[in-house]
Each structure stands twice: as C-alpha cells, then as structure tokens.
Scaffold this motif. Sequence first.
Motif, PDB file in Angstrom:
ATOM      1  N   SER A  95       0.643  -1.236   0.217  1.00 50.49           N
ATOM      2  CA  SER A  95      -0.024  -0.345   0.164  1.00 50.49           C
ATOM      3  C   SER A  95       1.328   0.729   0.292  1.00 50.49           C
ATOM      4  O   SER A  95       0.566   2.723  -0.795  1.00 50.49           O
ATOM      5  N   GLY A  96       1.562   1.660   0.581  1.00 51.96           N
ATOM      6  CA  GLY A  96       2.713   2.398   0.363  1.00 51.96           C
ATOM      7  C   GLY A  96       3.769   2.846  -0.361  1.00 51.96           C
ATOM      8  O   GLY A  96       3.663   3.521  -0.982  1.00 51.96           O
ATOM      9  N   THR A  97       3.643   1.661  -1.813  1.00 52.54           N
ATOM     10  CA  THR A  97       4.606   1.837  -2.682  1.00 52.54           C
ATOM     11  C   THR A  97       3.379   2.472  -3.434  1.00 52.54           C
ATOM     12  O   THR A  97       3.710   3.015  -4.537  1.00 52.54           O
ATOM     13  N   ARG A  98       1.838   1.602  -3.630  1.00 52.38           N
ATOM     14  CA  ARG A  98       1.074   2.547  -4.536  1.00 52.38           C
ATOM     15  C   ARG A  98       0.502   3.451  -4.023  1.00 52.38           C
ATOM     16  O   ARG A  98       0.192   4.191  -4.598  1.00 52.38           O
ATOM     17  N   ILE A  99       0.569   4.127  -2.764  1.00 56.35           N
ATOM     18  CA  ILE A  99       0.585   5.767  -2.721  1.00 56.35           C
ATOM     19  C   ILE A  99       0.929   7.068  -3.152  1.00 56.35           C
ATOM     20  O   ILE A  99       1.349   7.412  -3.416  1.00 56.35           O
ATOM     21  N   ALA A 100       2.846   6.148  -3.008  1.00 60.93           N
ATOM     22  CA  ALA A 100       3.586   6.447  -3.678  1.00 60.93           C
ATOM     23  C   ALA A 100       3.626   7.113  -5.058  1.00 60.93           C
ATOM     24  O   ALA A 100       4.104   7.558  -5.835  1.00 60.93           O
ATOM     25  N   VAL A 101       3.555   5.942  -5.764  1.00 60.39           N
ATOM     26  CA  VAL A 101       3.481   5.780  -7.057  1.00 60.39           C
ATOM     27  C   VAL A 101       2.481   6.586  -7.484  1.00 60.39           C
ATOM     28  O   VAL A 101       2.453   7.511  -8.886  1.00 60.39           O
ATOM     29  N   LEU A 102       1.698   6.445  -6.743  1.00 64.55           N
ATOM     30  CA  LEU A 102      -0.045   7.171  -7.502  1.00 64.55           C
ATOM     31  C   LEU A 102       0.340   9.145  -7.165  1.00 64.55           C
ATOM     32  O   LEU A 102       0.264   9.533  -7.790  1.00 64.55           O
TER      33      LEU A 102
END
Length: 645
Positions: free
Chosen positions: A432-439
């Motif tokens: 989830s942290g990676t996805r938030i950073a990517v988005l």
Amino acid sequence: MEEIQSQSDNYRSSSSSASSPASRVPSSNFFYLRKPGSLRQPISFEDSPEWEDTDVDARVEEGGDRDTINIAITPASPSLSKLNSGSLPSPPLPEGAVVARKTAGASVVWKDLTVTIKGKRKYSDKVVKSSNGYALPGTMTVIMGPARSGKSTLLRAIAGRLHHSAKMYGEVFVNGAKSHMPYGSYGFVERETSLIGSLTVREFLYYSALLQLPGFFCQKKSVVEDAIHAMSLGDYANKLIGGHCYMKGLHSGERRRVSIARELVMRPHILFIDEPLYHLDSVSALLMMVTLKKLASTGCTLIFTIYQSSTEVFGLFDRICLLSNGNTLFFGETLACLQHFSNAGFPCPIMQSPSDHFLRAINTDFDRIIAMCKNWQDDHDFSAVNMDTAVAIRTLEATYKTSADAVAVENMIVRLTDKEGPFLKSKGKAGSGTRIAVLTWRSLLIMSREWKYYWLRLILCMLLTLCVGTVFSGLGHSLSSVVTRVAAVFVFISFASLLSIAGVPALLKEIKIYASEELNQHSGPLVFLFGQLLSSIPFLFLISISSSLVFYFLVGLRDEFSLLMYFVLNFFLCLLVNEGLMLVVVSLWQNVFWSILTLVSIHVVMMLAAGYFRIRNALPGPLWTYPLSYIAFHTYSIQARHPGE
C-alpha cells in the motif's frame, strides 16, 4: 495487386459450392485454414496440454527463414493468403529486440454454465443458458453473437468478474481444478478503458507495472518493454497517449493495444478481452488480431468476445463459441462452425464474410429489416436464410446438440478435468505504501502537464486576488477598517474555495482511471484518496502563497513576516480541506452535474454558518452552531489569531 486478385479467386472458387450442405467440405483451396497439414484431416480437437509451471525464454531470429515462436515459415512480405494458410507474420519489433518471452498458459473449462440476472431479459432472467466450452494454451477462443446475446456475461462468468446482482450456476475449471484464479494469473481488458492522455505509452505502462508488481523499480523496466513489444507499440512508446496542441494522440487501434499491454505487464497465463475490435476500422482490427495471434503463440490462453469480424480476421480464430439469446448454438473450430451451418441448411453464400452470415442467421433484428424492405424491394433477399430467425436459431441449436461436435466438446471437457494440473499462483502485489507513492508521483506528473488541473485554478485565483485586493485597497487604519478587512478575508477565502470547484471535471477524469484500475485490483479507495491528496499539496501551496502575497499587501494587513506566514498557512489549509471535500463528493457521485451542485450547496451552508453574516454565538444552537459552525473551515479563516497574541 496480383496477390490480392489471387486471394479473391481462391475464395470465389472455394465458395462456389456453398449452395448445398453436402458440398460444404474443407478443400485445399478453402479460405479459412486452421493449420498447415491439417486440411484433409477430419475436424478434431487437440490433446490435453502438457502442464508446465514455469516460464521459458525463446529467442526470435528476425530476418531468418523461420520464426521460432510461430514455428512457421515467415516470408519477408506476407500476404493475406499467407496469413490464412497458417504462416502468421511476427509483428515488427524495435531494432535490437531479440528476445521474446514465452508464457506457460492454462486450460480453462466451463461446464453447464448458467448466469441469471434479475430483470435483464424480458421473458427470462437467464442471460447464459447451460454453456459448455474450453480454451487451451496458445490458442484464441472467441465468443461471438449478436447484441444482447450474453457474450460479455459469459466472459465475465468464466473470469469470475460477474456483478454482485448476477448468480452463476455451473463449474469453471482452471488446469483441471475448480479453483479461483489468483491475482496476477489472469488479465481482464474491459470494452471501454480509461487511459491517461498526458503520459507517454512507456510512462503509462511503467506506472501500471509499479502499481501491480512487487519488487524493485529497476526490475519492472524489462516487463514494460516486453509488453510494448508484444503489442507492437515500439513506434509509439515515447508518444503521448492523448497528444497535445501540437501533436495528435494515439488512434483507437493503438489505444486499444495500450489497454491490453497494461494487463500484460503481469505476464498473465490467461487473458480475457471484452470486444478487442471495439470501434476499430478493418485495418486496425486485422493488425490487432495478428498481434493477438502472435501473443497466443507465446503460450498465453486468449478468450475474448467479438460482435463481427472481417473474413481475414475470422480466419485467425482457433475456436468459436456462438451465442444467441444466451443459448450456445455451436462450440468448436472455425471450420467446423461453417460445416455446422451447412449441415443445418444454412451454407455461407459466396463472397460473404462468415461472421456476417452467422449474425444474419441468428440475429432477430434482421427480421424487422426484411419486413421493412419487402415494401419497396420484394425481389431481394436480405437475410440469406429462407425462414424466420427464431426457427433458424432453434434449428441450429437442435442440430448442434445432436452433432458430433457437441460430443467432441463433452469428451474434451472430460479429458481436461480428469486430471489436475499445477495450481496458478499469485505473483504478489505491491504494498500500500508503494502504491500511494506511485500514485502520488504519477498524479504530480499528470497535474504538471494538464493545464486544467491546477494551472487554470492558479490563474483564476490570481484574478480573484487582484479583483478583491483592488476593491478593498486603501482602507486606512481606522477602527471601521478592521470590519472591512474581515469582510475582505471572508470574501477572498469563500470565493477562492468556490473557484476550486472548477477542478471537478479533472478529478472526475482521475476517478474514472482509478475505477478502471480498481476493477483489476491495481489500486484501492484509500490508496487513491491519499495519493491524490498528497499530489495536490505542492500545487495548492503554490496557489496559496502566490495569492496570499498579493492579497495580503493590497488589503494592507499588518506588515509582519510571522503574521504573513500564518495567513498563508491558514489559506493553504482551507484549500487542502476543500480539496479533500471535493475528492469525497466526486468519488461518491461520479457525475459532474451532481458533484458541482452538491459542492456549491455545501459551501453555501458553511458560509452561512461561518459567523460572518451573524455572530457565531448568536447562531441557533441545535444545527447551525453545533456542528455546522465547527465543521465550516470558513469559520477559522476569519477568526484566526496569531499564537503570540
């Protein structure tokens, strides 16, 4: 031109015997060929696939005499006749690309599959009725039928993506086992997908890979390049999907291939596509199907729906599942389908596309067209079927149920489900942290390129600042000027918040992209909201500090740096809260009109409860004071005090 003329002659000579069912047998000149060497063999089905649980690398030697992926001779300038004789050309790869990755596909079987949706049909809730079929690795299985025949419903039922209101009965087997397909083992491409026009093809696929796959960033570049090459997008990799004022974006064919490539970054075993030829012209459709044929040759199992196809495209299919009003009229190889129609008394006429012939025979809409045309052109038969469509459908269905093709399908289903192959394994998800950073990073890039997001709001806010500042300039330092400056602050904050509603269409566009990604589990609601809100912070701070500096000195507020920074932060927090409110409202409505109406209504109520028109302590207690005056951010903007005071 000679090749095209020869191709036409071959088709004409092979179709001249279409008048009688007995004469409709495959010949060496027949246009719709399955495989080299199989023309004079009786129609049969392949053996059970050899189970493989690992991916294999295969080397492609461009320019040689043999393409090791297709295992077929590929001439330098292939013609359509070569396409239909089984020698499929490899779509052009970028210079220097020498490795194509093979995928271990999976067999898919559906048995007695019935889907009911309440209120979907007029006379029955059954959208799909007792359908049987299968798909093997390295093949393309197409579900064909007229509109409202249940094609997309059957595809979604097989993929396990039915709407919650639908009920499914029957069994679906994957590699011989009744198991749910885990995340990453399959891909599903919707009929209409939302792409990000301000990103290039390579950027769009790279961010999709970051959202889907776990691991390090550098490991995903090769996956993206493989997807680009697989869908023949090498010439468009660095081109903006939507283009800009000086350059056109991608056409519908390239856009459709980009949407498929987004699912290929997961390297799925099974790929479901709803209408891959949707809104494509004949040339783009042929290129799409040749590309998908090349993709299937790497081992991937392809299942897709199609409404209608050209003759050349029809010759590329391996198997066809023909539906009409939810009933399966045929399942088997493409040549066998032509033979089935001939046996039922409906041979394909000369120089007519097989798919056109199928649809004219089973589409009830043609009955109305024929009835309309009889009044002015009685001597022409528009249907190519000399009976009522309903009778034709019943005849085809009854013929298929008693045919050897239906028995062969049942036997093949038994063989494929008799033994269990390897279970499909989940390839893992990005955190989830990676996805938030990517988005967040992707949204920052989009917002910086799209002027409708925040650059327009910056211009509007600066114009508002100049208007309000000049109206309330030269107030002096009397006691009455304090009340006037409070009014100026209230007007500035309130109107700036209302102008932010201009960003609703842009937010709605982002939400449509999120909805497309959320269906394939690439994102989640909280991940999207956090990413979108975090990406807006730099732009909101730019708007707040630029507008506040102009407004602060035009109105003549106290000339102290600490008070100026306090005002800037106060205005920034108001914009940030308003941005979050817009995100929530637009996400709930997903409609421009209702979103704007709701936001304007909320702002009006908060302005009334802010304590400017009537002192906060004098407001009626049950509703306006508690909780509205405490919820409204306008209240804190006009009652702000410096901490040191």
